[in-house]
Design a protein around this motif. Structure first.
Motif, PDB file in Angstrom:
ATOM      1  N   GLU A  47       0.769  -1.355   0.125  1.00 28.84           N
ATOM      2  CA  GLU A  47      -0.181   0.053  -0.320  1.00 28.84           C
ATOM      3  C   GLU A  47       0.941   1.007  -0.015  1.00 28.84           C
ATOM      4  O   GLU A  47       0.739   2.210  -0.797  1.00 28.84           O
ATOM      5  CB  GLU A  47      -0.652   0.563   1.524  1.00 28.84           C
ATOM      6  CG  GLU A  47      -2.268  -1.454   1.258  1.00 28.84           C
ATOM      7  CD  GLU A  47      -2.531  -1.405   2.684  1.00 28.84           C
ATOM      8  OE1 GLU A  47      -2.414  -0.236   3.404  1.00 28.84           O
ATOM      9  OE2 GLU A  47      -3.877  -2.210   2.755  1.00 28.84           O
ATOM     10  N   GLY A  48       1.914   1.264   0.917  1.00 27.68           N
ATOM     11  CA  GLY A  48       2.742   2.163   0.389  1.00 27.68           C
ATOM     12  C   GLY A  48       3.314   2.185  -0.441  1.00 27.68           C
ATOM     13  O   GLY A  48       3.844   3.734  -0.799  1.00 27.68           O
ATOM     14  N   ALA A  49       3.874   1.958  -1.173  1.00 25.23           N
ATOM     15  CA  ALA A  49       4.168   1.590  -2.941  1.00 25.23           C
ATOM     16  C   ALA A  49       4.181   1.860  -3.684  1.00 25.23           C
ATOM     17  O   ALA A  49       3.655   2.874  -4.421  1.00 25.23           O
ATOM     18  CB  ALA A  49       5.412  -0.190  -2.707  1.00 25.23           C
ATOM     19  N   ARG A  50       2.071   1.489  -3.405  1.00 28.40           N
ATOM     20  CA  ARG A  50       1.118   2.011  -4.717  1.00 28.40           C
ATOM     21  C   ARG A  50       1.313   3.555  -4.135  1.00 28.40           C
ATOM     22  O   ARG A  50       0.998   4.076  -5.063  1.00 28.40           O
ATOM     23  CB  ARG A  50       0.257   1.147  -3.621  1.00 28.40           C
ATOM     24  CG  ARG A  50      -1.271   1.783  -4.991  1.00 28.40           C
ATOM     25  CD  ARG A  50      -2.256   1.114  -4.892  1.00 28.40           C
ATOM     26  NE  ARG A  50      -2.257   0.233  -5.049  1.00 28.40           N
ATOM     27  CZ  ARG A  50      -3.702  -0.999  -5.240  1.00 28.40           C
ATOM     28  NH1 ARG A  50      -4.635  -0.170  -4.291  1.00 28.40           N
ATOM     29  NH2 ARG A  50      -3.978  -2.007  -6.243  1.00 28.40           N
ATOM     30  N   SER A  51       1.134   4.473  -2.901  1.00 26.67           N
ATOM     31  CA  SER A  51       0.916   5.223  -2.756  1.00 26.67           C
ATOM     32  C   SER A  51       1.478   6.288  -3.303  1.00 26.67           C
ATOM     33  O   SER A  51       1.628   7.357  -4.095  1.00 26.67           O
ATOM     34  CB  SER A  51       0.384   5.754  -1.523  1.00 26.67           C
ATOM     35  OG  SER A  51       1.263   5.352  -0.527  1.00 26.67           O
ATOM     36  N   GLN A  52       2.982   5.523  -3.427  1.00 31.02           N
ATOM     37  CA  GLN A  52       4.113   6.737  -3.769  1.00 31.02           C
ATOM     38  C   GLN A  52       3.803   6.100  -5.469  1.00 31.02           C
ATOM     39  O   GLN A  52       4.599   7.442  -5.938  1.00 31.02           O
ATOM     40  CB  GLN A  52       5.730   5.822  -3.264  1.00 31.02           C
ATOM     41  CG  GLN A  52       5.438   6.084  -1.734  1.00 31.02           C
ATOM     42  CD  GLN A  52       7.501   4.846  -1.297  1.00 31.02           C
ATOM     43  OE1 GLN A  52       7.948   4.456  -1.528  1.00 31.02           O
ATOM     44  NE2 GLN A  52       8.081   5.840  -0.352  1.00 31.02           N
ATOM     45  N   ALA A  53       4.005   5.154  -5.407  1.00 27.73           N
ATOM     46  CA  ALA A  53       4.004   5.588  -7.104  1.00 27.73           C
ATOM     47  C   ALA A  53       2.947   6.159  -7.780  1.00 27.73           C
ATOM     48  O   ALA A  53       3.024   6.656  -8.749  1.00 27.73           O
ATOM     49  CB  ALA A  53       3.985   3.649  -7.744  1.00 27.73           C
ATOM     50  N   ASP A  54       2.079   5.803  -6.781  1.00 25.77           N
ATOM     51  CA  ASP A  54       0.474   7.097  -8.290  1.00 25.77           C
ATOM     52  C   ASP A  54       0.749   7.987  -7.891  1.00 25.77           C
ATOM     53  O   ASP A  54       0.825   9.494  -8.575  1.00 25.77           O
ATOM     54  CB  ASP A  54      -1.024   7.088  -6.251  1.00 25.77           C
ATOM     55  CG  ASP A  54      -1.266   5.503  -7.380  1.00 25.77           C
ATOM     56  OD1 ASP A  54      -1.363   5.033  -7.937  1.00 25.77           O
ATOM     57  OD2 ASP A  54      -2.415   5.292  -6.273  1.00 25.77           O
ATOM     58  N   ALA A  55       1.985   8.660  -6.127  1.00 31.48           N
ATOM     59  CA  ALA A  55       2.481  10.250  -6.666  1.00 31.48           C
ATOM     60  C   ALA A  55       3.591  10.613  -7.658  1.00 31.48           C
ATOM     61  O   ALA A  55       3.229  12.239  -7.802  1.00 31.48           O
ATOM     62  CB  ALA A  55       2.930  10.401  -4.853  1.00 31.48           C
ATOM     63  N   VAL A  56       4.534   9.425  -8.338  1.00 26.60           N
ATOM     64  CA  VAL A  56       5.536   9.955  -8.976  1.00 26.60           C
ATOM     65  C   VAL A  56       4.459   9.869 -10.372  1.00 26.60           C
ATOM     66  O   VAL A  56       4.832  11.402 -10.713  1.00 26.60           O
ATOM     67  CB  VAL A  56       6.322   8.949  -9.141  1.00 26.60           C
ATOM     68  CG1 VAL A  56       7.091   8.861 -10.044  1.00 26.60           C
ATOM     69  CG2 VAL A  56       6.577   8.927  -7.536  1.00 26.60           C
ATOM     70  N   LYS A  57       3.237   9.376 -10.399  1.00 30.33           N
ATOM     71  CA  LYS A  57       2.617   8.997 -11.570  1.00 30.33           C
ATOM     72  C   LYS A  57       1.990  10.767 -11.954  1.00 30.33           C
ATOM     73  O   LYS A  57       2.112  11.372 -13.028  1.00 30.33           O
ATOM     74  CB  LYS A  57       2.108   8.288 -11.596  1.00 30.33           C
ATOM     75  CG  LYS A  57       2.407   6.461 -12.402  1.00 30.33           C
ATOM     76  CD  LYS A  57       1.452   5.830 -12.236  1.00 30.33           C
ATOM     77  CE  LYS A  57       2.065   5.011 -11.695  1.00 30.33           C
ATOM     78  NZ  LYS A  57       0.939   3.085 -11.472  1.00 30.33           N
ATOM     79  N   ASN A  58       1.730  11.222 -10.981  1.00 33.36           N
ATOM     80  CA  ASN A  58       0.657  12.533 -11.171  1.00 33.36           C
ATOM     81  C   ASN A  58       1.501  13.621 -10.388  1.00 33.36           C
ATOM     82  O   ASN A  58       0.755  15.183 -11.038  1.00 33.36           O
ATOM     83  CB  ASN A  58      -0.478  12.056  -9.626  1.00 33.36           C
ATOM     84  CG  ASN A  58      -1.274  11.595 -10.031  1.00 33.36           C
ATOM     85  OD1 ASN A  58      -1.727  10.899 -11.125  1.00 33.36           O
ATOM     86  ND2 ASN A  58      -2.360  10.991  -8.963  1.00 33.36           N
TER      87      ASN A  58
END
Length: 134
Positions: A70-81
Motif C-alpha cells: 500500500e505504501g509503494a502504491r501510494s508512492q507510485a501514484d504520487a510519482v505518476k501524478n
C-alpha cells in the motif's frame, strides 16, 4: 525512447497490481466457493501469478506485506501524478520504489520463503526472455 519509458512504467504498475490478489485470497474467510473462484482466476492468469503465492505466509507476514504494498502504491501514484517530472525521471523513481518494496518484502520473509520467491522470479524472467519480442 518515450514509448519504452511508457512500457516500463506500465510493466512496473502491472507487477505492483499483480501482487494484490494473493493477499486478498489469503485473507478471505468466505465459503469454499469463493476460494474455488479465486483458484480458477489464478489458473487463467497462468504465469502472471503472484510471486508470493504458495509461500505459506503467516498472518503477520501478510499484514506487513500488505502495508508495504500500500505504501509503494501510494508512492507510485504520487510519482505518476507529478507533472514536474519527465518520463525518464518518473521511470527511474518508479523503478526505485519497486526495488525498495522488493527489499522490504524480502526482509519480512524467512530465508526459505525468500529462496522460493527468488526462484519464481528467476523462472518468470527466463520464460519472458524465451518469448519472441513484438
Amino acid at each position: 525512447m518515450n514509448r519504452i519509458s511508457k512500457q516500463i512504467a506500465i510493466t512496473a504498475s502491472f507487477m505492483l497490481l499483480s501482487m494484490f490478489p494473493a493477499l486478498s485470497k489469503a485473507q478471505n474467510t468466505a465459503p469454499d466457493t469463493a476460494q474455488d473462484q479465486s483458484q480458477s482466476t489464478q489458473s487463467q492468469r497462468g504465469e502472471k501469478g503472484d510471486f508470493l503465492a504458495g509461500l505459506n505466509l503467516t498472518d503477520d507476514q501478510k499484514s506487513q506485506i500488505k502495508q508495504i504494498r500500500e505504501g509503494a502504491r501510494s508512492q507510485a501514484d504520487a510519482v505518476k501524478n507529478d507533472t514536474s517530472l519527465s518520463a525518464d525521471q518518473k521511470e527511474a523513481k518508479l523503478h526505485s520504489i519497486h526495488r525498495e518494496k522488493h527489499e522490504q518484502v524480502s526482509k519480512v520473509l524467512t530465508p526459505e520463503q525468500r529462496k522460493m520467491m527468488n526462484e519464481k522470479i528467476h523462472e518468470r524472467r527466463e520464460s519472458k526472455q524465451a518469448q519472441p519480442s513484438n
